[in-house]
Design an enzyme around this catalytic site. Structure first.
Site, PDB file in Angstrom:
ATOM      1  N   ARG A 147      51.678 -39.916  16.334  1.00 14.88           N
ATOM      2  CA  ARG A 147      50.596 -39.041  15.859  1.00 14.88           C
ATOM      3  C   ARG A 147      50.356 -39.362  14.386  1.00 14.88           C
ATOM      4  O   ARG A 147      50.978 -38.766  13.506  1.00 14.88           O
ATOM      5  CB  ARG A 147      50.992 -37.572  16.044  1.00 14.88           C
ATOM      6  CG  ARG A 147      51.281 -37.220  17.494  1.00 14.88           C
ATOM      7  CD  ARG A 147      51.632 -35.765  17.693  1.00 14.88           C
ATOM      8  NE  ARG A 147      52.258 -35.578  18.984  1.00 14.88           N
ATOM      9  CZ  ARG A 147      51.596 -35.473  20.148  1.00 14.88           C
ATOM     10  NH1 ARG A 147      50.274 -35.500  20.150  1.00 14.88           N
ATOM     11  NH2 ARG A 147      52.235 -35.337  21.284  1.00 14.88           N
TER      12      ARG A 147
ATOM     13  N   CYS B  55      48.986 -33.335  23.147  1.00 13.53           N
ATOM     14  CA  CYS B  55      47.723 -33.947  22.697  1.00 13.53           C
ATOM     15  C   CYS B  55      46.537 -33.062  23.056  1.00 13.53           C
ATOM     16  O   CYS B  55      45.572 -32.951  22.297  1.00 13.53           O
ATOM     17  CB  CYS B  55      47.540 -35.322  23.336  1.00 13.53           C
ATOM     18  SG  CYS B  55      48.860 -36.474  22.939  1.00 13.53           S
TER      19      CYS B  55
END
Ligand code: BEZ
Length: 236
Positions: free
Chosen positions: A136, A53
């Site tokens: 995601r 991330c």
């Protein structure tokens, strides 16, 4: 052990983006109303203070001006609280370097969603992958608040942000010129003309009476140069 199947409704391409208000690192937002008249990419990441991330945030934040030039704002989300978001973004700016990008300031809003209210509305929690972390997800929402593209990646796979930018430009080009874009299209490549809707139109095309090149009646393309595409899709 057998997993319980839970049916969840998920927004689809062509749906109005589900509405919500949320606390973010840039203050409260009213979504998608605050973004009316511009494109917005709403994306989720699994958790703050995780490495993949972090590389994604550095990359996306570094491309923010590029997206702004295409009249597109970015909004992030994870199942974390506001103070975690603030601390993580500060750490990214102060300490983390990725592929030569460093001291990157994330100035787009990052939504706190500890209740998972927004994540659930957008189908970002996919229990087969993880019950407490968002996958995601990437939602492309147009200036009328309609979802135009959705991309999902699992937790282990960092996104390709060049593809996200390419998809945005292709969506805008399709709207502007009433065309479709072929595999791997980039501005300057030939674009696709929709299939002929009648036998007459199919014949016309094959007789060479239309401003397009046809390999067969259903497979026609035309040229639009890169400058013409970019002039239309940027700053608009
Ligand atoms: C990461 O961003 O590094 C990550 C997050 C959740 C699971 C696996 C990796």
């Amino acid at each position: 052990m057998e997993q319980e199947q839970v049916i969840v409704s998920m927004p689809r391409i062509g749906d109005k983006a589900p509405e919500f208000t949320a606390v973010t690192t840039q203050g409260e937002i009213n979504f998608p109303g605050d973004y009316s008249g511009e494109w917005v990419i709403l994306f989720s990441h699994p958790a703050d203070f995780t490495p993949v991330c972090t590389t994604e945030f550095i990359t996306f934040a570094s491309m923010q001006d590029q997206f702004a030039e295409a009249n597109c704002k970015l909004v992030g989300l994870s199942i974390d609280g506001l103070y975690s978001h603030i601390a993580w973004l500060r750490t990214i700016q102060e300490k983390i370097e990725y592929r030569g990008m460093k001291n990157v300031e994330v100035t787009f809003p990052l939504i706190e969603d500890i209740t998972m209210e927004v994540a659930k509305k957008y189908g970002m929690i996919q229990p087969g992958e993880d019950t407490t972390k968002a996958v995601r997800a990437v939602f492309f929402i147009d200036p009328r608040g309609v979802i135009r593209t959705i991309i999902y990646y699992p937790l282990s796979l960092g996104r390709n942000f060049d593809e996200i930018y390419r998809a945005l430009i292709a969506l805008k080009a399709a709207d502007e010129f009433g065309i479709a874009t072929p595999a791997d299209w980039r501005p300057g490549d030939d674009v696709i003309i929709g299939p002929a809707g009648s036998c007459g139109s199919a014949k016309n095309r094959m007789d060479g009476n239309e401003d397009m090149e046809c390999q067969d009646w259903f497979f026609c393309s035309r040229k639009i140069d890169k400058e013409t595409v970019l002039k239309k899709v940027l700053k608009k």
